[in-house]
Design a protein around this motif. Structure first.
Motif, PDB file in Angstrom:
ATOM      1  N   ASP A  30      77.937 -33.363  13.376  1.00 22.77           N
ATOM      2  CA  ASP A  30      77.703 -33.393  14.821  1.00 22.77           C
ATOM      3  C   ASP A  30      77.124 -32.060  15.302  1.00 22.77           C
ATOM      4  OD1 ASP A  30      77.849 -35.364  16.876  1.00 22.77           O
ATOM      5  OD2 ASP A  30      79.379 -34.176  17.889  1.00 22.77           O
ATOM      6  N   TYR A  50      65.154 -28.912  24.801  1.00 27.22           N
ATOM      7  CA  TYR A  50      64.599 -29.200  23.479  1.00 27.22           C
ATOM      8  C   TYR A  50      63.902 -27.967  22.914  1.00 27.22           C
ATOM      9  CZ  TYR A  50      62.780 -32.216  19.800  1.00 27.22           C
ATOM     10  OH  TYR A  50      62.512 -32.810  18.597  1.00 27.22           O
ATOM     11  N   GLU A  96      69.017 -28.934  21.262  1.00 30.22           N
ATOM     12  CA  GLU A  96      68.306 -30.175  21.581  1.00 30.22           C
ATOM     13  C   GLU A  96      68.155 -30.334  23.090  1.00 30.22           C
ATOM     14  OE1 GLU A  96      68.760 -34.496  19.645  1.00 30.22           O
ATOM     15  OE2 GLU A  96      70.106 -34.191  21.356  1.00 30.22           O
ATOM     16  N   GLY A 135      77.241 -37.765  20.280  1.00 33.38           N
ATOM     17  CA  GLY A 135      75.830 -37.662  20.608  1.00 33.38           C
ATOM     18  C   GLY A 135      75.558 -37.677  22.101  1.00 33.38           C
ATOM     19  N   SER A 172      79.008 -28.472  14.308  1.00 37.35           N
ATOM     20  CA  SER A 172      78.603 -28.020  15.629  1.00 37.35           C
ATOM     21  C   SER A 172      77.674 -26.805  15.536  1.00 37.35           C
ATOM     22  CB  SER A 172      79.844 -27.721  16.467  1.00 37.35           C
ATOM     23  OG  SER A 172      79.508 -27.553  17.825  1.00 37.35           O
ATOM     24  N   ARG A 206      74.400 -29.613  20.388  1.00 37.02           N
ATOM     25  CA  ARG A 206      73.238 -30.013  21.172  1.00 37.02           C
ATOM     26  C   ARG A 206      72.815 -28.971  22.204  1.00 37.02           C
ATOM     27  NH1 ARG A 206      72.197 -34.092  25.979  1.00 37.02           N
ATOM     28  NH2 ARG A 206      70.122 -34.831  25.420  1.00 37.02           N
ATOM     29  N   ARG A 255      66.379 -24.911  15.384  1.00 40.34           N
ATOM     30  CA  ARG A 255      67.495 -25.862  15.317  1.00 40.34           C
ATOM     31  C   ARG A 255      67.505 -26.519  13.947  1.00 40.34           C
ATOM     32  NH1 ARG A 255      64.497 -30.373  15.489  1.00 40.34           N
ATOM     33  NH2 ARG A 255      62.723 -30.424  16.926  1.00 40.34           N
ATOM     34  N   HIS A 287      76.594 -38.114  13.416  1.00 42.57           N
ATOM     35  CA  HIS A 287      76.674 -38.013  14.867  1.00 42.57           C
ATOM     36  C   HIS A 287      77.953 -38.685  15.362  1.00 42.57           C
ATOM     37  CE1 HIS A 287      72.203 -37.168  15.247  1.00 42.57           C
ATOM     38  NE2 HIS A 287      72.238 -37.775  14.066  1.00 42.57           N
ATOM     39  N   TYR A 325      74.037 -33.603  18.705  1.00 35.07           N
ATOM     40  CA  TYR A 325      72.679 -34.167  18.760  1.00 35.07           C
ATOM     41  C   TYR A 325      72.711 -35.622  19.226  1.00 35.07           C
ATOM     42  CZ  TYR A 325      70.107 -30.550  16.039  1.00 35.07           C
ATOM     43  OH  TYR A 325      69.487 -29.411  15.604  1.00 35.07           O
ATOM     44  N   ARG A 326      71.781 -35.943  20.108  1.00 36.42           N
ATOM     45  CA  ARG A 326      71.605 -37.333  20.515  1.00 36.42           C
ATOM     46  C   ARG A 326      70.540 -38.016  19.661  1.00 36.42           C
ATOM     47  NH1 ARG A 326      70.483 -39.486  26.709  1.00 36.42           N
ATOM     48  NH2 ARG A 326      70.517 -41.723  26.220  1.00 36.42           N
ATOM     49  N   HIS A 342      67.381 -35.930  13.606  1.00 37.38           N
ATOM     50  CA  HIS A 342      66.637 -34.758  13.161  1.00 37.38           C
ATOM     51  C   HIS A 342      66.724 -34.544  11.657  1.00 37.38           C
ATOM     52  CE1 HIS A 342      65.843 -33.403  17.271  1.00 37.38           C
ATOM     53  NE2 HIS A 342      67.117 -33.629  17.554  1.00 37.38           N
ATOM     54  N   HIS A 364      83.804 -35.112  19.005  1.00 35.10           N
ATOM     55  CA  HIS A 364      82.982 -34.073  18.369  1.00 35.10           C
ATOM     56  C   HIS A 364      83.557 -33.683  17.007  1.00 35.10           C
ATOM     57  CE1 HIS A 364      79.976 -30.997  18.271  1.00 35.10           C
ATOM     58  NE2 HIS A 364      80.775 -29.971  18.548  1.00 35.10           N
TER      59      HIS A 364
END
Length: 283
Positions: A144, A154, A151, A176, A120, A147, A160, A173, A181-182, A185, A214
Motif C-alpha cells: 500500500d 501526481y 500520486e 487505495g 507506505s 499516496r 515515486r 493495494h 496508491y489508487r 504503478h 492501510h
C-alpha cells in the motif's frame, strides 16, 4: 534537522550493521552469500520494531534460508509532520542503495538475488533504493505505497515507486485513494477486496478504518509467506470480478507472486468471503 544529520541503521537478524559512507565493504560474519536477500522497511511514525515487520522477518527466517535485513529510519519517520518524512524517502532510499552496492562488492552477489519490501512511505524508500542502485534489483514489493505527495498530487515516475525501479514490481493495494496508491504503478497490482477501505476486520470511525486498511497489506503479505492461499485473478475492474467474469489466468498475491505476472489482479480474502456469507445468512 538536516537529512545528513539523521542516522540510518540496518539490522541483519539481531545484529546491527552500519551503512558504509564510502560504499566500502560490509563487515559481517553472518551474511551468507549463497542465500537470497530480503530487505524490509517501515513507513511514517513507525520503526523496524513494529509488529508486522517483525512478523514478516520471522516468517522468512523460520521458513527459508534467506538473509533478512530490516531498515530502521525511525529517527526521520517519527517527525509528526508527514511532509518531512515523505520528502526524506529519497535520501533514505539512496542510503539503502549504498548498502546494496556494498553487499554486492563484499559478497560478489547481484541484484537478481535481492528483494526489497516496504510499507507506505517505506515502499517509496524501496522504490528509490531500486532506482539509485548500481545494479538492477530483482524485485520491489510495495505494501500500500503512500499516496500523498507521490500520486496526489501526481508526481513524475522518477519521484515515486513504479515499475522501472526493479525487474519486477508488485503492489498490494488496501487503502487505495486515501493513504495508498489508487492507480496501478507496478508490473502487477493486486487489489484484495477491491483494494480500498474498509478491508475486512476494520471497524470503527473512518480514520480507524482507513488506518487499519492501510496496514492490511502488511498483514496479507506476512501471511502469504507461510500460507500460500491468496489466489488472485486478472480483471479490468473489481465490479467484473465480483460478477464472476474473471476466472482464468490466476496467480498468487504476496511473497509467492510470479515475476511473470502483469496487469491488475483482484481477489477476496477469506475474511471477506466469510463476511459475505454471514450477510447472506442474515437476509
Amino acid at each position: 534537522m538536516k537529512a545528513g544529520e539523521c542516522s540510518l541503521e540496518v539490522h541483519i537478524s539481531v545484529y546491527t550493521l552500519d551503512v558504509p559512507e564510502d560504499g566500502g565493504p560490509i563487515n559481517s560474519s553472518y551474511y551468507n552469500a549463497n542465500n537470497n536477500l530480503k530487505v524490509i522497511t517501515h513507513g511514517w511514525i513507525s520503526s523496524d520494531k513494529t509488529e508486522w515487520l517483525q512478523n514478516i522477518r520471522d516468517n522468512y527466517l523460520q521458513t527459508h534460508d534467506y538473509n533478512v535485513i530490516t531498515v530502521d529510519w525511525s529517527e526521520i519517520a517519527a517527525n509528526p509532520s508527514y511532509v518531512w518524512p515523505a520528502l526524506s524517502t529519497r535520501y533514505v532510499g539512496k542510503r539503502v542503495a549504498k548498502l546494496l552496492d556494498s553487499i554486492k562488492k563484499t559478497y560478489n552477489v547481484t541484484g537478481r538475488n535481492m528483494h526489497l519490501i516496504g510499507h507506505s512511505l517505506g515502499a517509496q524508500v524501496m522504490g528509490y533504493a531500486g532506482m539509485f542502485s548500481e545494479q538492477p534489483i530483482s524485485r520491489v514489493t510495495g505494501l500500500d505505497p503512500a499516496r500523498p505527495l507521490f500520486e496526489f498530487p501526481y508526481m513524475p515516475s522518477s519521484c515515486r515507486l513504479e515499475k522501472s525501479d526493479a525487474e519486477f514490481v508488485d503492489i498490494i493495494h488496501t487503502c487505495g485513494g486515501v493513504y495508498g496508491y489508487r492507480m496501478s504503478h507496478g508490473h502487477a497490482d493486486f487489489y484484495p477486496n477491491g483494494g480500498r477501505p474498509a478491508q475486512p476486520g476494520c471497524d470503527g470511525p473512518r480514520p480507524m478504518i482507513q488506518g487499519c486498511s492501510h496496514g492490511k497489506a502488511c498483514e496479507y503479505y506476512g501471511e502469504s509467506i507461510v500460507a500460500n492461499r491468496f489466489t488472485a485473478y486478472p480483471c479490468d475492474s473489481y465490479k467484473n470480478f465480483q460478477e464472476g467474469k474473471c476466472k482464468n489466468g490466476s496467480t498468487k498475491m504476496g511473497d509467492p507472486a510470479s515475476p511473470e505476472s502483469r496487469g491488475d489482479y483482484y481477489l477476496h480474502t477469506e475474511d471477506s468471503q466469510e463476511n459475505e456469507q454471514n450477510d447472506e445468512n442474515c437476509n
